[in-house]
Design a protein around this motif. Sequence first.
Motif, PDB file in Angstrom:
ATOM      1  N   VAL A 299       0.835  -1.212   0.000  1.00 60.01           N
ATOM      2  CA  VAL A 299       0.000   0.000   0.000  1.00 60.01           C
ATOM      3  C   VAL A 299       0.865   1.255   0.000  1.00 60.01           C
ATOM      4  N   VAL A 300       1.907   1.282   0.822  1.00 62.37           N
ATOM      5  CA  VAL A 300       2.759   2.466   0.904  1.00 62.37           C
ATOM      6  C   VAL A 300       3.408   2.755  -0.440  1.00 62.37           C
ATOM      7  N   PHE A 301       4.014   1.750  -1.053  1.00 65.32           N
ATOM      8  CA  PHE A 301       4.711   1.989  -2.314  1.00 65.32           C
ATOM      9  C   PHE A 301       3.735   2.251  -3.459  1.00 65.32           C
ATOM     10  N   THR A 302       2.535   1.679  -3.389  1.00 58.78           N
ATOM     11  CA  THR A 302       1.533   1.964  -4.422  1.00 58.78           C
ATOM     12  C   THR A 302       1.124   3.418  -4.375  1.00 58.78           C
TER      13      THR A 302
ATOM     14  N   GLU B  64       4.160  10.266  -6.923  1.00 58.24           N
ATOM     15  CA  GLU B  64       5.316  10.708  -7.694  1.00 58.24           C
ATOM     16  C   GLU B  64       5.121  10.521  -9.190  1.00 58.24           C
ATOM     17  N   SER B  65       4.892   9.269  -9.615  1.00 51.73           N
ATOM     18  CA  SER B  65       4.896   8.958 -11.045  1.00 51.73           C
ATOM     19  C   SER B  65       3.570   9.270 -11.727  1.00 51.73           C
ATOM     20  N   PHE B  66       2.466   8.787 -11.153  1.00 49.65           N
ATOM     21  CA  PHE B  66       1.182   8.938 -11.821  1.00 49.65           C
ATOM     22  C   PHE B  66       0.746  10.398 -11.847  1.00 49.65           C
ATOM     23  N   THR B  67       1.013  11.133 -10.770  1.00 48.09           N
ATOM     24  CA  THR B  67       0.673  12.552 -10.757  1.00 48.09           C
ATOM     25  C   THR B  67       1.467  13.297 -11.826  1.00 48.09           C
TER      26      THR B  67
END
Length: 564
Positions: A455-458, A464-467
């Motif tokens: 959950v944390v890394f998702t 970071e990446s999807f935004t």
Amino acid sequence: MSFLALVPLLPLLTAFIVMTGDRAEQDQNARAGLLPVAAAFLGSLIALVAVTSGDPVTIQFYDTASVANLAFPIGFYIDRLSAVMMVLITGVTMLIYRYSMGYMYQDRGYRRYLGMLGITTAVLLCMVSSANLVMLFVFWQILSWLLFLLAHNHGHAATLSGAANTFTMLRLSDAAFLVGIVLAYSLYGTFEFQTLFARAADTPVTLSLWPDLGWEMNGVTAVTLLIFVGAMGKSAQFPIHTWLPRSLYAPTPIHALLHAGIINAGGFLLNRLAPLYGLSPATLHVVFVIGMLTAMLGATMMLTQNDIKKTLGFSTIGQMGYMIMECGLGAFSLAVFHLIAHGLFKGTVFLNCGNVIHKARQEPTFPPIDREMEESEFSNLTWSTGFLTTLLLPLVILLVTHGVLRIPLIDSQGTVIFLFFIWVTSSQAILSLTRIRAVASWKVSAAMLVTLVIVVFTYLFAVESFTHFLYPNPEVVASYFKAAALPGRLFDSLVVGTTVLTILSWVYLYAHAHGRTVTIPGWIEACLVRLYVLCMNRLYLDQLYLKFGRIVTLVAHHLEKRLS
């Protein structure tokens, strides 16, 4: 890249294939009809790669100046948001279509069902790739009409009643959407997205609601509030959510498409118009409140239902509330990430739901009750692991944020929002794992730690990446969070209240497992019983709306007689 305009039209070929020919060829035609859907999925992937490596694709079959002459503006605007939604829609539809070939083949309306599936997919693709507000609204309307037809079995009284209720509720919300579009054009003189955003930012407009009393409203606020009512209808937000539970008589695969794709339309609409909503903090606050109420009520009513489809339906309402609430907090990218994850999950659950219902009808004791698991002892190791990881998680997040991402949390309420959702989501998942008692406690504890890491890394990926993928300009993202920022005391109260609720949940779980009782005043117990009954009956909103409809009908008949 003009060939990408053909991608939304490919599912129409599916409808043509399966609805032509005689009944003897329906199996062969059904298999052939899967090919255009698969081709649309492949085309959506190509579109995603194209817009990721380059600029958005704009295809216009009209002159923007001719819009003033009421010419229907047909065009496509495929950016990263559109491409992501296209991949989700076509991917889910392809799986649902293939599943339906085996699930619905004995139904008399088999060909019509598959044809409607193809038409609905084409409408969804055209909607998410629309180049302007008019085209978006037209396909938004067609989708509302299709929801009535997708009920499929109109010979069944309850199905027909639910379909009619869906049609009526969506007409009301779509009317507000239409008024919002008309108001936007009257204020800014355009239906084009980018031009509309630029003019709304450059030329602030104030509307006089009641000049004598000095009531005024920002033009952007009025437009966004009206359009948000349309989003509320499609995404089943309180208090116009009642159509979704009443539509559950439709075929199970249709609900997989509804809960995995169609109901996400509200979240897509808010993201498509995010630059407009970012100009109105008042609207974002309203969006947050509506989303929070829907999330709380949907989750509560879900726990009191005794029907698997209604339970899943209210679960979807609660999750859509979370999605809208995230938009209201300015976390637009998180809302898209949420709707993708929920769509894939809920689509799979609904496809399996039909098998569970069928098996339960054949075997009344299904699912079997494991008495050994119920009577097994409570594990202190499991409870301690869950309790400590839940409470230590905020500290872990702070260390990761400061040490790795180097984000100053004090100056960024938006970042705290992402971290807050990490904590709440992982706490829910870890808390649910304590119900597994027949498995060795060390395995459950290990599952809790793995869940925490996942959950944390998702969520960190979403931050970071999807935004950055959806909104490459960090200044734009910061402006959304700034516009949606809540008063400091209110925001802190929400965080503290959720923290206390999480701790009390673990304390209650430990006390209940050890046979201890928590003394509760009698009046609170009575209120809890009444609250349970109220939620079980879905707040009696169905009956309230029915009575209101009868009153409106009587008034209309009375006026008709007076005027005639």
